[in-house]
Scaffold this motif. Structure first.
Motif, PDB file in Angstrom:
ATOM      1  N   ILE A  50      25.219   0.899  -3.758  1.00  0.00           N
ATOM      2  CA  ILE A  50      24.367   1.838  -3.027  1.00  0.00           C
ATOM      3  C   ILE A  50      23.057   2.051  -3.786  1.00  0.00           C
ATOM      4  CG2 ILE A  50      24.148   4.232  -2.244  1.00  0.00           C
ATOM      5  CD1 ILE A  50      27.230   4.124  -1.710  1.00  0.00           C
ATOM      6  N   VAL A  51      23.167   2.237  -5.091  1.00  0.00           N
ATOM      7  CA  VAL A  51      21.963   2.458  -5.905  1.00  0.00           C
ATOM      8  C   VAL A  51      21.063   1.221  -5.878  1.00  0.00           C
ATOM      9  CG1 VAL A  51      21.121   2.863  -8.250  1.00  0.00           C
ATOM     10  CG2 VAL A  51      23.014   4.228  -7.351  1.00  0.00           C
ATOM     11  N   THR A  52      21.664   0.047  -5.876  1.00  0.00           N
ATOM     12  CA  THR A  52      20.877  -1.191  -5.786  1.00  0.00           C
ATOM     13  C   THR A  52      20.077  -1.222  -4.497  1.00  0.00           C
ATOM     14  OG1 THR A  52      22.473  -2.398  -7.135  1.00  0.00           O
ATOM     15  CG2 THR A  52      21.030  -3.715  -5.725  1.00  0.00           C
ATOM     16  N   GLN A  53      20.699  -0.839  -3.399  1.00  0.00           N
ATOM     17  CA  GLN A  53      20.002  -0.819  -2.113  1.00  0.00           C
ATOM     18  C   GLN A  53      18.937   0.281  -2.069  1.00  0.00           C
ATOM     19  OE1 GLN A  53      20.144  -3.139   0.305  1.00  0.00           O
ATOM     20  NE2 GLN A  53      21.353  -4.154  -1.275  1.00  0.00           N
ATOM     21  N   LEU A  54      19.238   1.414  -2.667  1.00  0.00           N
ATOM     22  CA  LEU A  54      18.231   2.487  -2.737  1.00  0.00           C
ATOM     23  C   LEU A  54      17.017   2.035  -3.536  1.00  0.00           C
ATOM     24  CD1 LEU A  54      20.542   5.574  -3.286  1.00  0.00           C
ATOM     25  CD2 LEU A  54      19.067   5.155  -1.307  1.00  0.00           C
ATOM     26  N   SER A  55      17.256   1.297  -4.591  1.00  0.00           N
ATOM     27  CA  SER A  55      16.158   0.763  -5.397  1.00  0.00           C
ATOM     28  C   SER A  55      15.308  -0.210  -4.577  1.00  0.00           C
ATOM     29  CB  SER A  55      16.722   0.079  -6.643  1.00  0.00           C
ATOM     30  OG  SER A  55      15.694  -0.472  -7.410  1.00  0.00           O
ATOM     31  N   ALA A  56      15.970  -1.006  -3.750  1.00  0.00           N
ATOM     32  CA  ALA A  56      15.238  -1.944  -2.891  1.00  0.00           C
ATOM     33  C   ALA A  56      14.371  -1.192  -1.881  1.00  0.00           C
ATOM     34  CB  ALA A  56      16.218  -2.859  -2.167  1.00  0.00           C
ATOM     35  N   VAL A  57      14.884  -0.082  -1.351  1.00  0.00           N
ATOM     36  CA  VAL A  57      14.117   0.733  -0.406  1.00  0.00           C
ATOM     37  C   VAL A  57      12.901   1.330  -1.103  1.00  0.00           C
ATOM     38  CG1 VAL A  57      14.149   2.879   0.938  1.00  0.00           C
ATOM     39  CG2 VAL A  57      16.000   1.224   1.170  1.00  0.00           C
ATOM     40  N   ARG A  58      13.118   1.849  -2.309  1.00  0.00           N
ATOM     41  CA  ARG A  58      11.999   2.432  -3.060  1.00  0.00           C
ATOM     42  C   ARG A  58      10.921   1.375  -3.303  1.00  0.00           C
ATOM     43  NH1 ARG A  58      13.520   5.464  -8.311  1.00  0.00           N
ATOM     44  NH2 ARG A  58      14.507   3.474  -8.688  1.00  0.00           N
ATOM     45  N   SER A  59      11.333   0.187  -3.667  1.00  0.00           N
ATOM     46  CA  SER A  59      10.389  -0.904  -3.909  1.00  0.00           C
ATOM     47  C   SER A  59       9.617  -1.245  -2.636  1.00  0.00           C
ATOM     48  CB  SER A  59      11.152  -2.121  -4.432  1.00  0.00           C
ATOM     49  OG  SER A  59      10.297  -3.198  -4.629  1.00  0.00           O
ATOM     50  N   SER A  60      10.317  -1.263  -1.531  1.00  0.00           N
ATOM     51  CA  SER A  60       9.676  -1.564  -0.253  1.00  0.00           C
ATOM     52  C   SER A  60       8.641  -0.512   0.109  1.00  0.00           C
ATOM     53  CB  SER A  60      10.745  -1.649   0.842  1.00  0.00           C
ATOM     54  OG  SER A  60      10.159  -1.925   2.087  1.00  0.00           O
ATOM     55  N   ILE A  61       8.977   0.747  -0.082  1.00  0.00           N
ATOM     56  CA  ILE A  61       8.047   1.841   0.203  1.00  0.00           C
ATOM     57  C   ILE A  61       6.831   1.744  -0.720  1.00  0.00           C
ATOM     58  CG2 ILE A  61       7.721   4.350   0.075  1.00  0.00           C
ATOM     59  CD1 ILE A  61       9.310   3.526   2.516  1.00  0.00           C
ATOM     60  N   ASP A  62       7.070   1.426  -1.993  1.00  0.00           N
ATOM     61  CA  ASP A  62       5.959   1.265  -2.940  1.00  0.00           C
ATOM     62  C   ASP A  62       5.006   0.166  -2.477  1.00  0.00           C
ATOM     63  OD1 ASP A  62       6.829   3.298  -4.586  1.00  0.00           O
ATOM     64  OD2 ASP A  62       7.765   1.961  -6.061  1.00  0.00           O
ATOM     65  N   ARG A  63       5.565  -0.938  -1.955  1.00  0.00           N
ATOM     66  CA  ARG A  63       4.724  -2.030  -1.469  1.00  0.00           C
ATOM     67  C   ARG A  63       3.885  -1.586  -0.276  1.00  0.00           C
ATOM     68  NH1 ARG A  63       8.981  -5.631  -0.341  1.00  0.00           N
ATOM     69  NH2 ARG A  63      10.275  -5.011  -2.056  1.00  0.00           N
ATOM     70  N   VAL A  64       4.501  -0.836   0.631  1.00  0.00           N
ATOM     71  CA  VAL A  64       3.762  -0.343   1.801  1.00  0.00           C
ATOM     72  C   VAL A  64       2.640   0.590   1.346  1.00  0.00           C
ATOM     73  CG1 VAL A  64       3.900   1.081   3.878  1.00  0.00           C
ATOM     74  CG2 VAL A  64       5.670  -0.619   3.425  1.00  0.00           C
ATOM     75  N   MET A  65       2.946   1.480   0.416  1.00  0.00           N
ATOM     76  CA  MET A  65       1.913   2.380  -0.102  1.00  0.00           C
ATOM     77  C   MET A  65       0.767   1.578  -0.717  1.00  0.00           C
ATOM     78  SD  MET A  65       4.275   5.420  -1.728  1.00  0.00           S
ATOM     79  CE  MET A  65       2.977   5.978  -2.789  1.00  0.00           C
ATOM     80  N   GLY A  66       1.095   0.562  -1.459  1.00  0.00           N
ATOM     81  CA  GLY A  66       0.075  -0.284  -2.070  1.00  0.00           C
ATOM     82  C   GLY A  66      -0.809  -0.951  -1.028  1.00  0.00           C
ATOM     83  N   LEU A  67      -0.186  -1.448   0.032  1.00  0.00           N
ATOM     84  CA  LEU A  67      -0.953  -2.093   1.106  1.00  0.00           C
ATOM     85  C   LEU A  67      -1.904  -1.101   1.772  1.00  0.00           C
ATOM     86  CD1 LEU A  67       1.778  -4.248   2.880  1.00  0.00           C
ATOM     87  CD2 LEU A  67      -0.253  -5.103   1.701  1.00  0.00           C
ATOM     88  N   VAL A  68      -1.411   0.093   2.062  1.00  0.00           N
ATOM     89  CA  VAL A  68      -2.243   1.098   2.731  1.00  0.00           C
ATOM     90  C   VAL A  68      -3.404   1.511   1.836  1.00  0.00           C
ATOM     91  CG1 VAL A  68      -2.270   3.464   3.626  1.00  0.00           C
ATOM     92  CG2 VAL A  68      -0.375   1.933   4.207  1.00  0.00           C
TER      93      VAL A  68
END
Length: 87
Positions: A36-54
């Motif tokens: 679960i924590v591994t998947q949560l980390s992947a979500v956090r990384s994905s959100i960080d990428r979106v923030m970076g793009l914006v």
């Protein structure tokens, strides 16, 4: 923001939404904490990428279409830099 960039951001967010649904299912199924924590980390990384793009897209727009007010322009650039650094 260009249509291609909007589509890219939208697709990333939809993928993230799917990941979150998967995490909820994992919790319901009482999967291992580490998984679960591994998947949560992947979500956090994905959100960080979106923030970076914006932020990058807005920063690019700020440079390409400068404000007529130099102080306002400087403030916008500083805000973008702070958002990038905060990440």
């Amino acid at each position: 923001m260009e249509i291609a960039d909007k589509k890219k951001i939208s697709n990333r967010l939809k993928r993230t939404e799917g990941q979150i649904r998967g995490i909820l299912k994992m919790i319901d199924e009482e999967k291992e904490c580490i998984d679960i924590v591994t998947q949560l980390s992947a979500v956090r990384s994905s959100i960080d990428r979106v923030m970076g793009l914006v932020v990058a897209e807005n920063f690019k727009k700020c440079l390409e279409e400068p404000s007529e007010n130099p102080e306002l322009q400087k403030e916008k650039i500083e805000q973008a830099i702070q958002l990038i650094i905060k990440k």
